[in-house]
Design an enzyme around this catalytic site. Structure first.
Site, PDB file in Angstrom:
ATOM      1  N   ARG A   1      -8.518  -1.311  16.854  1.00 55.51           N
ATOM      2  CA  ARG A   1      -8.882  -0.923  15.497  1.00 55.51           C
ATOM      3  C   ARG A   1      -9.835  -2.013  15.014  1.00 55.51           C
ATOM      4  O   ARG A   1     -10.869  -2.205  15.653  1.00 55.51           O
ATOM      5  CB  ARG A   1      -7.641  -0.731  14.618  1.00 55.51           C
ATOM      6  CG  ARG A   1      -7.926   0.242  13.448  1.00 55.51           C
ATOM      7  CD  ARG A   1      -6.728   0.475  12.552  1.00 55.51           C
ATOM      8  NE  ARG A   1      -6.381  -0.706  11.760  1.00 55.51           N
ATOM      9  CZ  ARG A   1      -5.378  -0.726  10.872  1.00 55.51           C
ATOM     10  NH1 ARG A   1      -4.628   0.345  10.675  1.00 55.51           N
ATOM     11  NH2 ARG A   1      -5.123  -1.816  10.168  1.00 55.51           N
TER      12      ARG A   1
ATOM     13  N   LYS B   1       0.807  -1.229   0.000  1.00 55.07           N
ATOM     14  CA  LYS B   1       0.000   0.000   0.000  1.00 55.07           C
ATOM     15  C   LYS B   1       0.831   1.267   0.000  1.00 55.07           C
ATOM     16  O   LYS B   1       0.454   2.258  -0.622  1.00 55.07           O
ATOM     17  CB  LYS B   1      -0.985   0.000   1.168  1.00 55.07           C
ATOM     18  CG  LYS B   1      -0.360   0.124   2.541  1.00 55.07           C
ATOM     19  CD  LYS B   1      -1.428  -0.059   3.626  1.00 55.07           C
ATOM     20  CE  LYS B   1      -0.801   0.003   5.001  1.00 55.07           C
ATOM     21  NZ  LYS B   1      -1.556  -0.735   6.010  1.00 55.07           N
TER      22      LYS B   1
HETATM   23  C1  LIG Z   1      -0.822  -1.546   6.668  1.00 51.58           C
HETATM   24  C2  LIG Z   1      -1.178  -2.856   7.225  1.00 51.58           C
HETATM   25  C3  LIG Z   1      -0.200  -3.843   7.383  1.00 51.58           C
HETATM   26  C4  LIG Z   1       1.261  -3.576   7.103  1.00 51.58           C
HETATM   27  O1  LIG Z   1       1.758  -2.677   8.041  1.00 51.58           O
HETATM   28  P1  LIG Z   1       3.315  -2.312   8.123  1.00 51.58           P
HETATM   29  O2  LIG Z   1       3.470  -1.596   9.401  1.00 51.58           O
HETATM   30  O3  LIG Z   1       3.614  -1.486   6.932  1.00 51.58           O
HETATM   31  O4  LIG Z   1       4.046  -3.595   8.110  1.00 51.58           O
HETATM   32  C5  LIG Z   1      -0.603  -5.082   7.848  1.00 51.58           C
HETATM   33  N1  LIG Z   1      -1.898  -5.340   8.140  1.00 51.58           N
HETATM   34  C6  LIG Z   1      -2.860  -4.421   8.005  1.00 51.58           C
HETATM   35  C7  LIG Z   1      -4.271  -4.783   8.354  1.00 51.58           C
HETATM   36  C8  LIG Z   1      -2.545  -3.149   7.545  1.00 51.58           C
HETATM   37  O5  LIG Z   1      -3.509  -2.231   7.424  1.00 51.58           O
END
Ligand SMILES: *Cc1c(COP(=O)(O)O)cnc(C)c1O
Length: 378
Positions: A131, A36
């Site tokens: 969350r 992302k």
């Molecule tokens: C963004 C996200 C991740 C990855 O997070 P990082 O800190 O970039 O490793 C994993 N799981 C979910 C649900 C996310 O929203």
């Protein structure tokens, strides 16, 4: 060369991904890289696949669609709970999604049936960061309600920690997830293939863990791209921390006083800074601002300090020799600075292609015309 420019070193990202995939596989944990922060850029997706990724994850359906349409064909996971209004594209562009609402899963089932395909889901469990996720004591009932839905495969359970409140992943949290997996299997006679124990903040826990839990997957973005563990902001040993950098150009450089003059109200952003007189300083402006990047996530080189930012200007002070007009200043970025600069259309993105895939030395501005891999490397 166009500025401001974000430089992305694909070799370093490749190394980081390969390293984490290898180290975590020693702990029986698979890595699902999260694209992302690069907006699902197909070039980064390919780098991750070359490094050994078997599945990719993104929070936005648009990004998953872009990857699919660019020929990235490995399985894809949507890691934000789908919007009810987008279930049709979820079925179309991804194989698996993380879920926490029965109503959404029912709609996914309906859409999957219409498309005559199977959709895999991971049920997210709330473990305290508040969350997404089903409360732990509600998970069994939740599964009971979705278990017989057509065209839905319950692939596993997962959790997300340390995003809202910085609640740390540890043995206790991961054991709760493991025990829940056991209970679900015993109650419903199914087997759960994936127990997804979180994001980059789980990397240190996973690398150091000694006890056995059933956690066998992590979804990792930041650690791969920045070489950093977000919870303590510590670098991870063995990883590059400089795979990305942001360079901007000086447009004014003057000796100026540190105190403004005239009667003062709030600045353009409703802020009022209290000031002390430090005499005259060497002040420079670079052409970069809040419209481009989350400025608090930038780190200036030694001897240069970021003083203030407005929409289009970043005001610097240099303690050594003054910067000159036209000089380029390179900043390092944290996750929010990378996320915002990738998302800004004013920042030019230069991907340094991996060795062996470079057609010519140097990089190519992939800001506006990069929907296929061929275009990116052109
Ligand atoms: C963004 C996200 C991740 C990855 O997070 P990082 O800190 O970039 O490793 C994993 N799981 C979910 C649900 C996310 O929203």
């Amino acid at each position: 060369m166009n500025y401001p420019r974000l430089d992305i070193d694909c070799d370093k990202i490749h190394h980081n991904a390969q390293f984490l995939i290898a180290q975590l596989s020693l702990k029986n944990i698979s890595v699902t890289p999260v694209t992302k922060v690069f907006l699902g850029h197909p070039l980064i997706a390919q780098v991750l696949i070359d490094a050994g990724a078997k599945m990719l994850a993104d929070s936005r359906i648009e990004n998953l669609q872009k990857m699919t349409e660019s020929g990235i064909s490995i399985p894809k996971m949507l890691i934000r709970t789908p919007m009810l209004s987008q279930v049709a594209s979820v079925i179309k562009y991804c194989d698996m999604s993380l879920n926490s609402e029965i109503e959404v899963i029912q709609k996914l089932a309906y859409a999957a049936k219409q498309h005559n395909c199977q959709h895999e889901i991971i049920v997210m469990v709330e473990l305290g960061d508040l969350r997404e996720g089903v409360m732990p004591n509600r998970v069994i009932d939740f599964i009971r309600e979705i278990i017989s839905l057509p065209n839905i495969t319950i692939k596993g359970i997962g959790t997300n920690l340390a995003c809202r409140y910085g609640v740390a992943p540890d043995d206790q949290k991961m054991n709760i997830l493991s025990d829940l997996a056991d209970r679900i299997e015993a109650t419903f006679g199914i087997s759960l293939e994936i127990i997804s124990g979180g994001n980059s903040t789980s990397v240190n826990w996973a690398l150091q863990r000694t006890g056995l839990t059933r956690v066998n997957n992590l979804r990792i973005g930041e650690a791969i791209f920045l070489g950093c563990e977000p919870l303590e902001h510590e670098n991870i040993k063995g990883l590059h921390t400089d795979a990305v950098s942001l360079t901007a150009e000086v447009i004014e450089s003057k000796i100026k006083p540190t105190l403004p003059w005239g009667s003062r109200g709030l600045n353009a952003f409703g802020e009022k800074e209290s000031l002390q007189d430090r005499g005259e300083v060497s002040q420079a402006i670079v052409a970069l601002g809040r419209q481009d990047v989350c400025v608090s996530g930038l780190k200036a080189p030694n001897g240069i300090k970021i003083m203030t930012s407005t929409s289009d200007h970043l005001v610097l002070e240099s303690s050594q020799k003054p910067l000159f007009v036209g000089e380029k200043v390179t900043f390092s970025l944290d996750y929010s600075a990378l996320l915002s600069s990738m998302s800004s259309r004013y920042i030019h993105k230069y991907f340094k292609a991996p060795k062996g895939k470079r057609k010519e030395e140097g990089a190519h501005d992939a800001t506006n015309n990069c929907n296929s891999l061929r275009q990116c490397y052109a």
